[in-house]
Motif scaffolding. Sequence first.
Motif, PDB file in Angstrom:
ATOM      1  N   CYS A 103      44.501  27.608  89.601  1.00 47.78           N
ATOM      2  CA  CYS A 103      43.253  27.751  88.850  1.00 47.78           C
ATOM      3  C   CYS A 103      42.838  29.214  88.833  1.00 47.78           C
ATOM      4  O   CYS A 103      43.348  30.026  89.599  1.00 47.78           O
ATOM      5  CB  CYS A 103      42.137  26.905  89.468  1.00 47.78           C
ATOM      6  SG  CYS A 103      41.679  27.395  91.154  1.00 47.78           S
ATOM      7  N   SER A 104      41.903  29.534  87.978  1.00 49.30           N
ATOM      8  CA  SER A 104      41.300  30.868  87.988  1.00 49.30           C
ATOM      9  C   SER A 104      40.118  30.845  88.944  1.00 49.30           C
ATOM     10  O   SER A 104      39.646  29.775  89.356  1.00 49.30           O
ATOM     11  CB  SER A 104      40.827  31.254  86.582  1.00 49.30           C
ATOM     12  OG  SER A 104      39.716  30.447  86.208  1.00 49.30           O
ATOM     13  N   ILE A 140      25.998  32.894  87.926  1.00 46.56           N
ATOM     14  CA  ILE A 140      26.887  33.712  88.749  1.00 46.56           C
ATOM     15  C   ILE A 140      28.006  34.248  87.865  1.00 46.56           C
ATOM     16  O   ILE A 140      28.459  33.564  86.935  1.00 46.56           O
ATOM     17  CB  ILE A 140      27.465  32.886  89.936  1.00 46.56           C
ATOM     18  CG1 ILE A 140      28.225  33.793  90.896  1.00 46.56           C
ATOM     19  CG2 ILE A 140      28.352  31.749  89.443  1.00 46.56           C
ATOM     20  CD1 ILE A 140      28.606  33.096  92.187  1.00 46.56           C
ATOM     21  N   PHE A 141      28.431  35.494  88.126  1.00 38.79           N
ATOM     22  CA  PHE A 141      29.525  36.103  87.375  1.00 38.79           C
ATOM     23  C   PHE A 141      30.794  36.020  88.214  1.00 38.79           C
ATOM     24  O   PHE A 141      30.785  36.345  89.405  1.00 38.79           O
ATOM     25  CB  PHE A 141      29.199  37.554  87.026  1.00 38.79           C
ATOM     26  CG  PHE A 141      28.070  37.676  86.035  1.00 38.79           C
ATOM     27  CD1 PHE A 141      26.758  37.735  86.473  1.00 38.79           C
ATOM     28  CD2 PHE A 141      28.320  37.710  84.671  1.00 38.79           C
ATOM     29  CE1 PHE A 141      25.704  37.830  85.575  1.00 38.79           C
ATOM     30  CE2 PHE A 141      27.278  37.808  83.757  1.00 38.79           C
ATOM     31  CZ  PHE A 141      25.964  37.858  84.199  1.00 38.79           C
ATOM     32  N   MET A 142      31.884  35.581  87.588  1.00 32.06           N
ATOM     33  CA  MET A 142      33.121  35.369  88.321  1.00 32.06           C
ATOM     34  C   MET A 142      34.300  35.805  87.466  1.00 32.06           C
ATOM     35  O   MET A 142      34.311  35.583  86.240  1.00 32.06           O
ATOM     36  CB  MET A 142      33.248  33.883  88.687  1.00 32.06           C
ATOM     37  CG  MET A 142      34.395  33.558  89.621  1.00 32.06           C
ATOM     38  SD  MET A 142      34.255  34.397  91.218  1.00 32.06           S
ATOM     39  CE  MET A 142      32.639  33.802  91.751  1.00 32.06           C
ATOM     40  N   VAL A 143      35.318  36.410  88.095  1.00 29.20           N
ATOM     41  CA  VAL A 143      36.480  36.894  87.341  1.00 29.20           C
ATOM     42  C   VAL A 143      37.285  35.725  86.778  1.00 29.20           C
ATOM     43  O   VAL A 143      37.475  34.703  87.450  1.00 29.20           O
ATOM     44  CB  VAL A 143      37.376  37.795  88.208  1.00 29.20           C
ATOM     45  CG1 VAL A 143      36.671  39.092  88.542  1.00 29.20           C
ATOM     46  CG2 VAL A 143      37.822  37.087  89.472  1.00 29.20           C
ATOM     47  N   SER A 144      37.750  35.899  85.565  1.00 30.78           N
ATOM     48  CA  SER A 144      38.490  34.835  84.877  1.00 30.78           C
ATOM     49  C   SER A 144      39.985  35.108  84.802  1.00 30.78           C
ATOM     50  O   SER A 144      40.750  34.245  84.354  1.00 30.78           O
ATOM     51  CB  SER A 144      37.939  34.655  83.466  1.00 30.78           C
ATOM     52  OG  SER A 144      38.082  35.866  82.722  1.00 30.78           O
ATOM     53  N   ASP A 145      40.412  36.319  85.209  1.00 35.32           N
ATOM     54  CA  ASP A 145      41.814  36.684  85.042  1.00 35.32           C
ATOM     55  C   ASP A 145      42.586  36.762  86.361  1.00 35.32           C
ATOM     56  O   ASP A 145      43.698  37.294  86.404  1.00 35.32           O
ATOM     57  CB  ASP A 145      41.933  38.014  84.293  1.00 35.32           C
ATOM     58  CG  ASP A 145      41.154  39.141  84.954  1.00 35.32           C
ATOM     59  OD1 ASP A 145      40.364  38.857  85.886  1.00 35.32           O
ATOM     60  OD2 ASP A 145      41.314  40.307  84.533  1.00 35.32           O
ATOM     61  N   GLN A 146      42.021  36.214  87.437  1.00 32.82           N
ATOM     62  CA  GLN A 146      42.741  36.092  88.706  1.00 32.82           C
ATOM     63  C   GLN A 146      43.099  34.628  88.910  1.00 32.82           C
ATOM     64  O   GLN A 146      42.221  33.758  88.894  1.00 32.82           O
ATOM     65  CB  GLN A 146      41.891  36.593  89.878  1.00 32.82           C
ATOM     66  CG  GLN A 146      41.632  38.090  89.872  1.00 32.82           C
ATOM     67  CD  GLN A 146      40.784  38.550  91.055  1.00 32.82           C
ATOM     68  OE1 GLN A 146      40.599  37.819  92.028  1.00 32.82           O
ATOM     69  NE2 GLN A 146      40.268  39.763  90.964  1.00 32.82           N
ATOM     70  N   VAL A 198      28.446  29.541  85.422  1.00 31.30           N
ATOM     71  CA  VAL A 198      29.472  30.490  85.852  1.00 31.30           C
ATOM     72  C   VAL A 198      29.907  31.301  84.635  1.00 31.30           C
ATOM     73  O   VAL A 198      30.486  30.764  83.685  1.00 31.30           O
ATOM     74  CB  VAL A 198      30.683  29.764  86.474  1.00 31.30           C
ATOM     75  CG1 VAL A 198      31.730  30.788  86.913  1.00 31.30           C
ATOM     76  CG2 VAL A 198      30.239  28.898  87.648  1.00 31.30           C
ATOM     77  N   CYS A 199      29.617  32.595  84.672  1.00 30.44           N
ATOM     78  CA  CYS A 199      29.878  33.479  83.532  1.00 30.44           C
ATOM     79  C   CYS A 199      31.173  34.266  83.770  1.00 30.44           C
ATOM     80  O   CYS A 199      31.259  35.036  84.743  1.00 30.44           O
ATOM     81  CB  CYS A 199      28.724  34.446  83.327  1.00 30.44           C
ATOM     82  SG  CYS A 199      27.124  33.626  83.110  1.00 30.44           S
ATOM     83  N   PRO A 200      32.186  34.105  82.907  1.00 30.91           N
ATOM     84  CA  PRO A 200      33.466  34.794  83.104  1.00 30.91           C
ATOM     85  C   PRO A 200      33.369  36.301  82.846  1.00 30.91           C
ATOM     86  O   PRO A 200      32.697  36.733  81.907  1.00 30.91           O
ATOM     87  CB  PRO A 200      34.391  34.130  82.076  1.00 30.91           C
ATOM     88  CG  PRO A 200      33.675  32.883  81.642  1.00 30.91           C
ATOM     89  CD  PRO A 200      32.217  33.177  81.767  1.00 30.91           C
ATOM     90  N   ILE A 201      34.027  37.082  83.681  1.00 26.19           N
ATOM     91  CA  ILE A 201      34.189  38.513  83.451  1.00 26.19           C
ATOM     92  C   ILE A 201      35.626  38.878  83.821  1.00 26.19           C
ATOM     93  O   ILE A 201      36.336  38.097  84.465  1.00 26.19           O
ATOM     94  CB  ILE A 201      33.202  39.369  84.274  1.00 26.19           C
ATOM     95  CG1 ILE A 201      33.396  39.117  85.785  1.00 26.19           C
ATOM     96  CG2 ILE A 201      31.767  39.114  83.869  1.00 26.19           C
ATOM     97  CD1 ILE A 201      32.593  40.048  86.666  1.00 26.19           C
ATOM     98  N   LEU A 202      36.075  40.055  83.425  1.00 28.18           N
ATOM     99  CA  LEU A 202      37.419  40.519  83.754  1.00 28.18           C
ATOM    100  C   LEU A 202      37.390  41.346  85.038  1.00 28.18           C
ATOM    101  O   LEU A 202      36.365  41.961  85.372  1.00 28.18           O
ATOM    102  CB  LEU A 202      37.988  41.352  82.611  1.00 28.18           C
ATOM    103  CG  LEU A 202      38.167  40.615  81.274  1.00 28.18           C
ATOM    104  CD1 LEU A 202      38.648  41.592  80.199  1.00 28.18           C
ATOM    105  CD2 LEU A 202      39.134  39.451  81.426  1.00 28.18           C
ATOM    106  N   THR A 243      32.763  46.321  89.975  1.00 25.84           N
ATOM    107  CA  THR A 243      32.454  47.662  90.486  1.00 25.84           C
ATOM    108  C   THR A 243      33.371  48.051  91.644  1.00 25.84           C
ATOM    109  O   THR A 243      33.458  49.217  91.999  1.00 25.84           O
ATOM    110  CB  THR A 243      30.992  47.716  90.967  1.00 25.84           C
ATOM    111  OG1 THR A 243      30.774  46.694  91.944  1.00 25.84           O
ATOM    112  CG2 THR A 243      30.041  47.527  89.794  1.00 25.84           C
ATOM    113  N   THR A 244      34.071  47.095  92.254  1.00 24.49           N
ATOM    114  CA  THR A 244      34.935  47.392  93.389  1.00 24.49           C
ATOM    115  C   THR A 244      36.109  48.277  92.987  1.00 24.49           C
ATOM    116  O   THR A 244      36.594  48.212  91.848  1.00 24.49           O
ATOM    117  CB  THR A 244      35.475  46.097  94.022  1.00 24.49           C
ATOM    118  OG1 THR A 244      36.342  46.436  95.122  1.00 24.49           O
ATOM    119  CG2 THR A 244      36.264  45.273  93.019  1.00 24.49           C
ATOM    120  N   THR A 245      36.544  49.090  93.906  1.00 26.13           N
ATOM    121  CA  THR A 245      37.701  49.960  93.666  1.00 26.13           C
ATOM    122  C   THR A 245      38.975  49.354  94.241  1.00 26.13           C
ATOM    123  O   THR A 245      40.048  49.956  94.155  1.00 26.13           O
ATOM    124  CB  THR A 245      37.469  51.335  94.318  1.00 26.13           C
ATOM    125  OG1 THR A 245      37.227  51.149  95.726  1.00 26.13           O
ATOM    126  CG2 THR A 245      36.276  52.037  93.688  1.00 26.13           C
TER     127      THR A 245
END
Length: 564
Positions: free
Chosen positions: A213-214, A173-179, A232-236, A241-243
């Motif tokens: 936590c992030s 799963i891809f999950m944001v790491s900067d929130q 869990v794969c970190p992304i920014l 794709t959301t606006t």
Amino acid sequence: MKVLITGATGQLGYDVCRELANRGIEYRGVGSKELDIKDKAKVTAYFLNYCPDAVIHCAAYTDVDQAEKERDICFAVNVDGTRNVANACKKIGAKLLYLSTDYIFSGEGDCSFEIDAPAAPQNVYGESKLEGEQVVLEIMTSYYIVRTSWLFGNNNSNFVQKLLNHAKSNKKIFMVSDQFGSPTYTVDLSKLLCDLIQTKKYGIYHASNEGVCSRVDFAREIFRQAWLDVEVCPILSKELTTTVNRPLNSRLSKKNLDKEGFSRLPEWRDALWRYQREEITNKKVLVTGGLGYIGKIVVKELLDAGHCVMIASSSYDGMDLRAVKCPESIFSGAKDIYRRIGSPDVCIHLAWTDGFVHNSPEHMKNLSNHIVFCEHMMSGGLPVLSCMGTMHEIGYWEGEIDEDTPCNPQSQYGIAKNAMRQSLLLSSKDFACTLHWLRLYYIVSNDIGGKNIFAKMMQAAQAGKKNFPFTSGKNLYDFMEINELARLIVVASMQTAVKGVTNICTGIPETLASRVEQFISDNKLPLKLDYGQYPDRAYDSPGMWGNATKIKQILSQNMDTLQD
């Protein structure tokens, strides 16, 4: 003290109702179907009629992505709806607790936002919630504004449950790491909200579970606690794709809680652990007819086992305060009724009119309502449906009954139940729903308010009668005490390994006479049976009892689980 909860079918509103019930505080929870907060006249009339001392305003438009497309609807609910609620509170002198969000802030920096930090919402949802706050500040003097973040609770669509559902078919799963923020368990937050409204410590508060936590950290901890091997794969955030802009920093300062002497919420990992053990292991169960002859005992069994119970009933007098009222009629015909009532994990459908009046016209009159309700629940996503059947589906039969025994019902009650079973077994094939059809036999109870022969004997003894007119008593039936019956209904309904038609029975035939004589003795009733005063009914067989193979299998599996 009387409390009104708006948005009572949502994940937070549901737990607020449960907490008030646990404290013995009178409350009424309303969903959007029962009270449209956008309608000023209806809100005012409802508040004047119920006249609560406090209102916990959980109702809100919370779909952050969709809000960008439906700005007017979002503002109509979160701003205009809040204005209607606040004006109604002011009119009746009720205090108001308004739920707000970390989304009113910019999300910049890495420090915790204080309650008086400048507001700078980055999306439509945040703008609407901020304007809702301003409405409360403008109208109310007795108010609490509680900002929170990253809610998770009993709703099947919350962040935790979504990830657990995703993990059933995906190992990455891809999950944001900067929130960054603080996950908040609705059970913990609801306790604070109930503490607040019992004081006059008005003002603005920040409330979330302790720790930061992030989103990546949160996801990894969810899978770790659930013993799931998911990468869990970190992304920014900018790679999404959301606006919709979401705050990168949702940290909230709790200084005002400390200042006013309120306890902070527990650490978020502890909260997550309790959620996965309490809310996922223990189920949300809707019991229709939950205050009926059998229903009230089934409800108690479920509550004592720790499950979350919602009751649907024509009257709620004497309801166990640990349970929650169903927000709308199960026979409303609404296609999305499953969602409207809070998406339960299990529905135990006991509701039925005139169950002891076998040729009442109500059986066929209401049949389609029962089928429509059950089919809409299944099509909405209900995982488990458990419906009550009866030996009267079989009609005249001599001997043991199993799930393949042919049915030829001889009463309106039997005909209606038989038709419902056939219809649901057929339609359930189109849905991912486990269907239980639990066939009941002769119920023994000393409840004087019942309608069967045992209740009638209790009533006769209470009226001072010495003789009780009776049949020949030679018929052989399958008898079960009502408390044991309720226990077996719960055990059978809360599992999915054994499904279809299951006899809730002992499998042991006994004459009606011997059981009735035993009942008279056990309850020390001063009654003598006058045998032969009533002829046997045409549809009463000389002997019929259930095959207990499947219920014994279920009990055996349940015992194995407990031992494990």
